[in-house]
Scaffold this active site. Structure first.
Site, mmCIF file in Angstrom:
data_model
loop_
_atom_site.group_PDB
_atom_site.id
_atom_site.type_symbol
_atom_site.label_atom_id
_atom_site.label_comp_id
_atom_site.label_asym_id
_atom_site.label_seq_id
_atom_site.Cartn_x
_atom_site.Cartn_y
_atom_site.Cartn_z
ATOM 1 N N CYS A 258 0.805 -1.222 0.000
ATOM 2 C CA CYS A 258 0.000 0.000 0.000
ATOM 3 C C CYS A 258 0.836 1.270 0.000
ATOM 4 O O CYS A 258 0.295 2.366 -0.210
ATOM 5 C CB CYS A 258 -0.938 -0.002 1.199
ATOM 6 N N HIS A 404 -3.465 7.047 1.957
ATOM 7 C CA HIS A 404 -3.866 5.734 1.463
ATOM 8 C C HIS A 404 -5.222 5.394 2.047
ATOM 9 O O HIS A 404 -5.461 5.522 3.257
ATOM 10 C CB HIS A 404 -2.818 4.693 1.876
ATOM 11 N N ASN A 434 -10.217 -0.545 0.067
ATOM 12 C CA ASN A 434 -8.758 -0.454 0.074
ATOM 13 C C ASN A 434 -8.222 -1.048 -1.229
ATOM 14 O O ASN A 434 -8.244 -2.261 -1.421
ATOM 15 C CB ASN A 434 -8.209 -1.211 1.286
#
Length: 478
Positions: A258, A404, A434
């Site tokens: 990520c 993020h 996500n």
């Protein structure tokens, strides 16, 4: 190639007429032969000059002086930069002195004709060989200039067609829309199906970035694909480069989960600053739905698939769009978030392991949600503050906070610690979940196209995830 072959042919014919022997090629150390090759190279072929200068640079200051004189006289910026780089540790001051005198006379005026043609032949041969190898080494329109700044000039994004809602997930695991949205802020996510591929999403996002930036594919120098889930075990950057038609670009993958897009963005600016690259595509793309246990409500509710991209372009250092950055990793936190490779070894018989072993694969994503939450709300604000300090600006100067998109509670906690108001926080987590390395460029593209982010806006952005890795960058849009 035709021009190169013509040059070789005509020069070779002239050599035969003058009955020049092969020993002549060993005399390139002479002043006249050197300058002949340079004049030939300045007339249109870079390879000959570079190869010749590399072979002759040990001959000392005289060769250097003559080379610089030729370059200055021809006004050939790329060659001046090349020699400055090659000789900066040996005779930098001599270069400065010559430049200050603004030398305008070129000693090639006194060359014998056969030496000039000898130079043409060598340069032509280099061009012909490069074409035979099937690789383009033609003279570039712009020379490589180091020390430049970087700016983001285009963005793009792409998502799969299939939408999976919280209610859909409630049909396969014990959960509900309320339970998921309260704990994560997520209501929907996109998942690859059918003939869709991660590479297809990445290429579509990159095309959007090129279109916004008004840059042609063949003007791209580098493609960086940030992903943990490529379509091919060995990476997908080169396939994206092919699909986009970026015939002059180099490509590679970055795996940092990520944090991948932030690492890729910073990497791109270093290639511009230190390598003289002009246009770099940075693509964040992931399909973590491939590695989710859809019976585990602790993880299957979180992840979705997507791609986002930006075009990073060289600019004057005064216009540099990367104001500051900060990066970290801590392998001790690996156990909190991972997807390990698994090996199904052949059974042992009589104490002897059988060969060959069976094919390996990866486990589904394993995550300690509470520990990851604690890590993020502690480390991400610290990283952003460090990047702000490097940029020399206070948090109050930030126009937008773009984190993020992992969990809305993490986003809110980080914004609170940095004292950034809610209206300055960018979030599209509810719609996509996500999306790992894609989450930052995906959200950025949406707000740019919606007209929220304007030219000159300052954005504090940060990625964090498996590894553990985390990093932040303070950027200025366009």
């Amino acid at each position: 190639m035709a021009n190169a072959l013509g040059l070789v042919s005509s020069s070779a014919r002239s050599f035969r007429e003058r009955k020049l022997e092969p020993w002549a090629f060993r005399r390139f150390g002479s002043r006249r032969a050197l300058l002949g090759c340079f004049r030939a190279a300045m007339d249109g072929n870079v390879l000959g000059a570079v190869a010749l200068s590399s072979s002759q640079r040990q001959r000392g200051k005289m060769i250097y002086h003559l080379s610089v004189k030729s370059c200055l006289a021809m006004g050939t910026e790329w060659a001046i930069l090349y020699f400055l780089n090659e000789w900066k540790d040996k005779d930098h001051q001599a270069f400065i002195e010559l430049k200050e005198k603004q030398i305008k006379e070129m000693e090639t005026r006194q060359l014998d004709h056969e030496y000039y043609e000898m130079g043409c032949l060598v340069c032509g041969c280099f061009a012909w060989l490069s074409n035979c190898r099937g690789t383009s080494y033609t003279r570039k329109k712009n020379c490589r200039v180091v020390g430049l700044g970087s700016k983001l000039v285009g963005s793009g994004s792409a998502v799969p067609k299939l939408t999976i809602s919280n209610d859909d997930l409630a049909q396969i695991v014990e959960t509900s829309d309320e339970w998921i949205s309260v704990r994560t802020g997520i209501r929907n996510r996109r998942v690859l199906t059918g003939n869709e591929t991660l590479g297809g999403l990445a290429a579509e996002a990159a095309k959007g970035a090129l279109l916004m930036a008004e840059v042609e594919a063949d003007a791209v120098d580098l493609v960086i694909l940030c992903t943990s889930t490529p379509d091919d075990l060995f990476g997908g950057g080169s396939q994206i480069q092919r699909d986009l038609g970026c015939k002059n670009a180099w490509a590679f993958d970055i795996t940092a989960a990520c944090s991948g897009f932030i690492i890729g963005l910073i990497t791109a600016t270093r290639f511009i600053k230190g390598g003289g690259f002009q246009n770099i595509l940075v693509i964040g793309a992931d399909a973590l739905s491939r590695n989710v246990d859809w019976t585990d409500r602790g993880t299957c509710i979180l992840f979705g698939d997507a791609a986002g991209a930006v075009l990073v372009q060289a600019c004057n250092s005064e216009e540099d769009g990367l104001l500051g950055f900060d990066v970290h990793s801590d392998g001790n936190g690996h156990r909190q978030l991972h997807a390990l490779a698994t090996y199904d070894h052949a059974a042992e018989s009589n104490g002897t392991r059988l060969f060959p072993p069976k094919r390996s694969s990866y486990s589904c994503i394993q995550m300690n949600g509470q520990e990851v939450f604690r890590f993020a709300v502690r480390c991400v604000p610290q990283s952003i503050e460090a990047a702000l300090e490097e940029a020399g600006i206070p948090s109050s100067s930030i126009d937008w906070l773009l984190l993020h998109q992992a969990n809305q509670r993490i986003i809110d906690a980080v914004a609170g610690r940095l004292e950034i108001p809610h209206e300055k926080v960018i979030s599209n987590l509810a719609n996509y979940g996500n999306t790992s390395a894609a989450s930052i460029p995906l959200a950025l593209d949406e707000v740019v196209r919606a007209g929220k982010v304007q030219a000159g806006n300052t954005i504090a952005t940060a990625g964090f995830g498996a590894g553990l890795t985390w990093g932040s960058a303070i950027i200025r849009w366009r």
